[in-house]
Scaffold this active site. Structure first.
Site, short mmCIF file in Angstrom:
data_model
loop_
_atom_site.label_atom_id
_atom_site.label_comp_id
_atom_site.label_asym_id
_atom_site.label_seq_id
_atom_site.Cartn_x
_atom_site.Cartn_y
_atom_site.Cartn_z
N LYS A 192 0.90 -1.39 -0.09
CA LYS A 192 -0.35 0.17 -0.04
C LYS A 192 0.72 1.18 -0.14
O LYS A 192 0.92 2.11 -0.63
CB LYS A 192 -1.13 0.34 1.53
CG LYS A 192 -1.98 -0.57 1.29
CD LYS A 192 -2.65 -0.47 2.16
CE LYS A 192 -2.17 -1.04 4.12
NZ LYS A 192 -0.90 -2.19 4.39
N ARG A 241 -9.96 0.62 8.49
CA ARG A 241 -9.71 -1.12 9.64
C ARG A 241 -10.50 -1.26 9.81
O ARG A 241 -10.50 -2.58 10.41
CB ARG A 241 -7.73 -0.88 10.06
CG ARG A 241 -6.49 -0.74 9.09
CD ARG A 241 -5.24 -0.86 10.70
NE ARG A 241 -3.69 -2.01 9.55
CZ ARG A 241 -3.31 -1.12 9.45
NH1 ARG A 241 -3.22 0.82 9.84
NH2 ARG A 241 -2.79 -1.83 9.50
N ARG A 263 11.72 -6.44 4.40
CA ARG A 263 11.81 -5.12 5.09
C ARG A 263 11.96 -5.13 6.48
O ARG A 263 12.56 -4.10 6.04
CB ARG A 263 10.43 -5.01 4.32
CG ARG A 263 9.91 -2.98 5.06
CD ARG A 263 8.56 -3.20 4.29
NE ARG A 263 7.91 -3.57 6.17
CZ ARG A 263 6.25 -2.24 5.95
NH1 ARG A 263 6.07 -2.28 4.09
NH2 ARG A 263 5.37 -3.03 6.68
N ARG A 304 11.83 -1.20 11.31
CA ARG A 304 9.61 -0.69 11.90
C ARG A 304 10.54 -2.31 13.36
O ARG A 304 10.16 -3.60 12.21
CB ARG A 304 9.20 -1.41 10.96
CG ARG A 304 8.80 0.25 10.80
CD ARG A 304 7.49 0.73 9.88
NE ARG A 304 6.59 -0.61 10.16
CZ ARG A 304 5.17 -0.32 9.49
NH1 ARG A 304 5.45 -0.15 8.19
NH2 ARG A 304 4.28 -1.96 9.80
N ARG A 353 -0.37 -9.44 13.59
CA ARG A 353 -1.10 -8.56 12.43
C ARG A 353 -1.75 -8.74 11.36
O ARG A 353 -2.53 -8.47 11.27
CB ARG A 353 0.40 -7.18 11.68
CG ARG A 353 1.06 -6.42 12.79
CD ARG A 353 2.62 -6.00 12.19
NE ARG A 353 2.31 -5.06 11.11
CZ ARG A 353 3.10 -5.00 10.56
NH1 ARG A 353 4.67 -5.80 10.79
NH2 ARG A 353 3.31 -4.31 9.82
P1 AMP Z 1 1.11 0.20 9.18
O1 AMP Z 1 1.89 1.27 8.29
O2 AMP Z 1 -0.06 0.68 8.12
O3 AMP Z 1 1.63 -1.15 8.16
O4 AMP Z 1 0.50 0.24 10.30
C1 AMP Z 1 1.45 -0.18 11.49
C2 AMP Z 1 0.60 -0.60 13.03
O5 AMP Z 1 0.03 1.22 12.83
C3 AMP Z 1 -0.59 -0.78 12.65
O6 AMP Z 1 -0.21 -2.25 12.72
C4 AMP Z 1 -1.46 -0.90 13.85
O7 AMP Z 1 -0.76 -1.02 15.01
C5 AMP Z 1 -1.21 1.02 13.61
N1 AMP Z 1 -2.40 1.55 12.79
C6 AMP Z 1 -1.62 2.37 11.56
N2 AMP Z 1 -2.73 2.29 11.06
C7 AMP Z 1 -4.29 2.02 11.38
C8 AMP Z 1 -5.64 2.57 12.11
N3 AMP Z 1 -6.10 2.73 10.97
N4 AMP Z 1 -6.18 1.43 13.33
C9 AMP Z 1 -5.95 1.93 14.02
N5 AMP Z 1 -4.19 1.31 14.12
C10 AMP Z 1 -3.37 1.41 12.96
#
Ligand code: AMP
Length: 190
Positions: free
Chosen positions: A14, A89, A128, A134, A146
């Site tokens: 994404k 989400r 990654r 991260r 996740r």
């Molecule tokens: P991402 O970078 O989108 O993979 O997000 C990394 C982490 O941030 C996720 O595993 C969640 O812990 C948190 N996170 C990101 N976006 C959301 C969201 N829309 N709702 C809840 N947690 C989020």
């Protein structure tokens, strides 16, 4: 306004695609994950709250996430449209997004979902993790959590947008350019 939800499990690509598409279509890219990581790095209160959830691969609570998302949207009053990456989400988040866009006289035009098999996701995220710094990419158990959270809490949003005739699935396996082309084909027909 063209507002797009770029959807898919963790590791679907994404962020990579949103970075390209924002330039191509002149849209503002909002990644809730990136905003959380920025806050963690800068040791804000929001960052502190979010970190405990993110490090375990759990979702940050809706209220915190929705308030943050609304603030990001408000920061961009001149936007011609947004690409939302990693948001919504949950159904509550999707409702909140609809409400905040409605207040601007606009709506989500499409959800574009990148489809990638689980084992490919795990492999990509572990790869990654070697360079992303991260913590949630570095541990296979957290990665798998996740993905589980995605299926249990997030994947239902496909139905949410299907019901509104806004769902478009795209094969997320191939070269970055191939996938951009597939997504662009969808956007160009909207
Ligand atoms: P991402 O970078 O989108 O993979 O997000 C990394 C982490 O941030 C996720 O595993 C969640 O812990 C948190 N996170 C990101 N976006 C959301 C969201 N829309 N709702 C809840 N947690 C989020």
């Amino acid at each position: 306004m063209t507002n797009l939800v770029l959807f898919g499990p963790p590791g679907a690509g994404k962020g990579t695609q949103a970075d390209i598409l924002k330039e191509k279509y002149q849209l503002v890219h909002i990644s809730t994950g990136d905003v959380f990581r920025y806050n963690i790095k800068n040791q804000t209160g929001l960052g502190l709250t979010a970190k405990s959830f993110i490090d375990k691969g759990q979702l940050v609570p809706d209220e915190v996430t929705i308030n943050m998302l609304n603030a990001e949207v408000e920061k961009n009053p001149e936007a011609k449209g947004f690409i939302f990456d990693g948001f919504p989400r949950t159904e509550k988040q999707a409702d909140a997004l609809a409400e905040s866009l409605k207040a601007k006289g606009t709506e989500v035009k499409a959800m574009i979902a990148l489809e990638v098999e689980d084992e490919v996701l795990v492999k990509r995220l572990l790869e990654r993790g070697k360079t992303s710094g991260r913590k949630d990419d570095a541990d296979e158990a957290v990665i798998r959590n996740r993905i589980t959270v995605y299926y249990e809490e997030t994947a239902i949003l496909k139905e949410y947008y299907k019901k509104q005739d806004k769902y478009y699935g795209v094969d997320g396996v191939g070269s970055v350019e191939e996938i951009t082309d597939r997504i662009s084909n969808v956007i160009d027909k909207l």
